[in-house]
Write a protein that holds these residues in place. Structure first.
Motif, mmCIF file in Angstrom:
data_model
loop_
_atom_site.group_PDB
_atom_site.id
_atom_site.type_symbol
_atom_site.label_atom_id
_atom_site.label_comp_id
_atom_site.label_asym_id
_atom_site.label_seq_id
_atom_site.Cartn_x
_atom_site.Cartn_y
_atom_site.Cartn_z
ATOM 1 N N ALA A 268 11.114 -2.152 10.273
ATOM 2 C CA ALA A 268 10.833 -0.717 10.391
ATOM 3 C C ALA A 268 10.207 -0.413 11.747
ATOM 4 N N PRO A 269 10.442 0.791 12.260
ATOM 5 C CA PRO A 269 9.837 1.152 13.542
ATOM 6 C C PRO A 269 8.307 1.201 13.457
ATOM 7 N N ARG A 270 7.666 0.862 14.582
ATOM 8 C CA ARG A 270 6.192 0.895 14.653
ATOM 9 C C ARG A 270 5.610 2.204 14.177
ATOM 10 N N ALA A 271 6.316 3.281 14.509
ATOM 11 C CA ALA A 271 5.806 4.624 14.207
ATOM 12 C C ALA A 271 5.609 4.841 12.708
ATOM 13 N N ASN A 272 6.245 4.000 11.891
ATOM 14 C CA ASN A 272 6.169 4.207 10.433
ATOM 15 C C ASN A 272 5.102 3.352 9.761
ATOM 16 N N ARG A 273 4.270 2.672 10.555
ATOM 17 C CA ARG A 273 3.292 1.738 9.952
ATOM 18 C C ARG A 273 2.433 2.390 8.869
ATOM 19 N N ALA A 278 1.166 3.447 3.067
ATOM 20 C CA ALA A 278 1.001 4.448 2.001
ATOM 21 C C ALA A 278 2.059 4.258 0.911
ATOM 22 N N ALA A 279 3.293 3.964 1.313
ATOM 23 C CA ALA A 279 4.362 3.741 0.317
ATOM 24 C C ALA A 279 4.052 2.516 -0.522
ATOM 25 N N GLY A 280 3.479 1.483 0.107
ATOM 26 C CA GLY A 280 3.070 0.275 -0.624
ATOM 27 C C GLY A 280 2.006 0.632 -1.659
ATOM 28 N N ALA A 281 0.994 1.375 -1.226
ATOM 29 C CA ALA A 281 -0.100 1.747 -2.135
ATOM 30 C C ALA A 281 0.440 2.588 -3.291
ATOM 31 N N GLN A 282 1.302 3.531 -2.942
ATOM 32 C CA GLN A 282 1.882 4.430 -3.951
ATOM 33 C C GLN A 282 2.677 3.670 -5.006
ATOM 34 N N SER A 283 3.379 2.615 -4.560
ATOM 35 C CA SER A 283 4.226 1.870 -5.504
ATOM 36 C C SER A 283 3.496 0.653 -6.078
ATOM 37 N N THR A 285 2.416 -1.993 -4.582
ATOM 38 C CA THR A 285 2.952 -3.236 -4.025
ATOM 39 C C THR A 285 2.299 -3.502 -2.676
ATOM 40 N N ALA A 286 1.702 -4.669 -2.527
ATOM 41 C CA ALA A 286 1.122 -5.015 -1.224
ATOM 42 C C ALA A 286 2.233 -5.113 -0.182
ATOM 43 N N VAL A 287 1.958 -4.678 1.028
ATOM 44 C CA VAL A 287 2.920 -4.848 2.126
ATOM 45 C C VAL A 287 2.183 -5.467 3.308
ATOM 46 N N THR A 288 2.802 -6.452 3.939
ATOM 47 C CA THR A 288 2.163 -7.181 5.035
ATOM 48 C C THR A 288 3.117 -7.263 6.220
ATOM 49 N N ARG A 289 2.579 -6.990 7.411
ATOM 50 C CA ARG A 289 3.381 -7.082 8.637
ATOM 51 C C ARG A 289 3.349 -8.526 9.128
ATOM 52 N N VAL A 290 4.506 -9.131 9.338
ATOM 53 C CA VAL A 290 4.550 -10.573 9.612
ATOM 54 C C VAL A 290 5.304 -10.941 10.897
ATOM 55 N N GLY A 291 5.782 -9.964 11.650
ATOM 56 C CA GLY A 291 6.490 -10.326 12.878
ATOM 57 C C GLY A 291 7.205 -9.131 13.470
ATOM 58 N N ARG A 292 8.065 -9.439 14.448
ATOM 59 C CA ARG A 292 8.826 -8.337 15.052
ATOM 60 C C ARG A 292 10.240 -8.783 15.391
ATOM 61 N N ILE A 293 11.098 -7.779 15.443
ATOM 62 C CA ILE A 293 12.497 -8.003 15.808
ATOM 63 C C ILE A 293 12.606 -7.973 17.345
ATOM 64 N N ASP A 294 13.327 -8.980 17.895
ATOM 65 C CA ASP A 294 13.509 -9.096 19.348
ATOM 66 C C ASP A 294 14.983 -8.914 19.707
ATOM 67 N N GLU A 295 15.206 -8.576 20.987
ATOM 68 C CA GLU A 295 16.598 -8.542 21.459
ATOM 69 C C GLU A 295 17.177 -9.951 21.538
ATOM 70 N N GLN A 296 16.322 -10.904 21.961
ATOM 71 C CA GLN A 296 16.774 -12.289 22.141
ATOM 72 C C GLN A 296 17.157 -12.904 20.788
#
Ligand SMILES: Nc1ncnc2c1ncn2[C@@H]1O[C@H](COP(=O)(O)OP(=O)(O)O)[C@@H](O)[C@H]1O
Ligand SMILES: Cc1ncc(C[n+]2csc(CCOP(=O)(O)OP(=O)(O)O)c2C)c(N)n1
Ligand SMILES: [Mg+2]
Length: 322
Positions: A268-273, A278-283, A285-296
Motif C-alpha cells: 500500500a502507498p505510504r500515504a495510507n498508513r 484504522a482499518a486494522g483496528a476496525q476489523s 486485526t493487527a496490522v504490521t509494516r514489514v518492508g517496502r516494494i523496490d524497483e530492483q
C-alpha cells in the motif's frame, strides 16, 4: 445405514436458501449476483495426510476447509456469498459428519456464506470447497498491482501453525500448553475477511494475497506478477505468541517460511498508513509494516539493523519441498 442421499439431506441441507435462488438438491444451484458487482471464485482442496493428519478433529476440519477458501476471498477484498462442498469419505460416519458440518456451518454463518451444492462420494478423505464472492469492479486486490515505494504489510501473526507442525513431526519439543495454543493456529485459522473488504472498498491497498505457503514464497508471487522487488525487515515480522517465546533463529525461519498462516500480505502507498492502521483496528486485526516494494527485482531480507540476511528459505511446494 446412512445412504448417500440421507447423508446429504441430514448433514448438508438446511431449510431454505437465503442468498441463493436455488440451493442444494437440483443439478445446479442458481445464484443471482448483485447487479454491477463482479463474481470472485476460488477453490481449495484439503487432502488427508497432506493438509491434515489422519484422525484430525472433524469439527476443526469443517472450520479449516471453509476458512482457507474464505481467506482467498479476503485476499482479493471480496465479500463471501456462497460455496460448494465436494467430499470423498471413507465411510458415512454420523459422529464425523455431525462434527464436520457443525464446524463448517458455524464459520459459514459467521460470514453469511451459504452452502449451495457439492458432490459426495466414497474414497480416501478429501474435502474440496469452491467459494463465490462479490467485489466492486476495479477494486479487487490483485497480485500484479504492487508498485515501487509501497509499504509491505502483514495481518495478524505468523509462524505458530508451522511451530505446531514441527512439534507434531518431532522436529522440536514444545510443552503441552504451548503446543495446544500453537496447534489452534494450524487447525482453526481465522480468515481476514473484514480487513480484506476494508482494504478493497476504500482502495487502501494495491496488491494482496493470503499467506498459505509461507511469506517468502507467497510474497514472491506478488513480486513476480507486479515485476518489482522488495526489502523485507525479517525482525519486524510479527511472530505468533508461542513462536515469540522461541529462539531468534527459529522465529526468523518460521515467520519467513512457515505455512498454514492464512494471514494477508498486502502492499500500500505510504500515504495510507494511518487509514490502514484504522482499518486494522476496525476489523479487530493487527496490522504490521514489514518492508517496502523496490524497483530492483528480487527479495532482499534484512535484520533489524538493515544488515542483509541470507536465510536460504523457500515457500511450501507440494512437489518440491512439501
Ligand atoms: N489444476 C488447476 N487448473 C487451473 N488453475 C489452477 C489449477 N491449480 C491451481 N490453479 C490456479 O493457479 C493459481 C495458484 O494456485 P494456488 O497457489 O493454489 O493459489 P492459492 O494459494 O490462492 O490457493 C490460482 O490462480 C489457481 O486458481
Ligand atoms: C499433515 C500435515 N502436513 C503438513 C501440513 C502443512 N501444509 C500442508 S499444505 C501446506 C501449504 C498450503 O497448502 P496448499 O495446498 O498449497 O494451499 P493453497 O496455497 O492452495 O491455499 C502446508 C503448510 C499440514 N497442515 N498437515
Ligand atoms: Mg490453492
Amino acid at each position: 445405514m446412512l445412504s448417500e442421499f440421507d447423508l446429504i439431506k441430514q448433514y448438508f441441507t438446511r431449510s431454505r436458501p437465503v442468498r441463493a435462488v436455488l440451493g442444494v438438491g437440483d443439478d445446479c444451484a442458481l445464484l443471482a449476483p448483485t447487479p454491477g458487482m463482479q463474481l470472485a471464485v476460488s477453490t481449495d482442496m484439503l487432502v488427508e495426510g497432506r493438509h491434515f493428519f489422519p484422525g484430525a478433529d472433524a469439527r476443526l476440519l469443517g472450520h479449516k476447509s471453509l476458512a482457507v477458501n474464505l481467506s482467498d476471498l479476503a485476499a482479493m477484498g471480496a465479500a463471501p456469498t456462497a460455496f460448494t462442498l465436494s467430499l470423498a469419505l471413507p465411510a458415512a460416519d454420523r459422529d464425523w459428519l455431525a462434527g464436520f458440518s457443525s464446524g463448517l456451518f458455524a464459520l459459514a454463518d459467521a460470514h453469511g456464506c451459504e452452502l449451495v451444492g457439492g458432490d459426495t462420494t466414497k474414497g480416501p478423505l478429501n474435502i474440496c470447497i469452491t467459494i463465490f464472492g462479490e467485489i466492486e469492479p476495479g477494486r479487487a486486490l490483485r497480485r500484479d498491482a504492487a508498485r515501487a515505494g509501497d509499504d509491505i504489510w502483514i495481518s495478524g501473526t505468523l509462524g505458530d501453525a508451522r511451530l505446531a507442525l514441527a512439534a507434531y513431526r518431532d522436529e522440536l519439543d514444545l510443552e503441552a500448553a504451548s503446543l495446544g495454543q500453537a496447534a489452534m493456529r494450524m487447525h482453526a485459522p481465522t480468515p481476514r475477511v473484514a480487513l480484506g473488504r476494508a482494504l478493497a472498498q476504500d482502495a487502501l491497498a494495491h496488491a494482496a494475497l493470503d499467506i498459505s505457503d509461507g511469506l517468502v514464497g507467497d510474497l514472491g508471487h506478488i513480486l513476480t506478477a507486479s515485476k518489482v522487488g522488495a526489502t523485507l525487515d525479517v525482525d519486524a515480522l510479527p511472530a505468533g505468541p508461542v513462536l515469540a517465546r522461541q529462539p531468534k533463529e527459529l522465529r526468523r525461519r518460521f515467520t519467513v517460511a512457515g505455512g498454514d498462516d492464512y494471514e494477508l500480505c498486502f502492499t500500500a502507498p505510504r500515504a495510507n498508513r494511518e487509514a490502514i492502521v484504522a482499518a486494522g483496528a476496525q476489523s479487530g486485526t493487527a496490522v504490521t509494516r514489514v518492508g517496502r516494494i523496490d524497483e530492483q527485482p528480487g527479495l532482499r531480507m534484512v535484520d533489524g539493523h538493515g544488515e542483509p540476511l541470507d536465510l536460504g528459505l523457500h515457500g511450501w511446494d507440494h512437489f518440491v519441498s512439501g
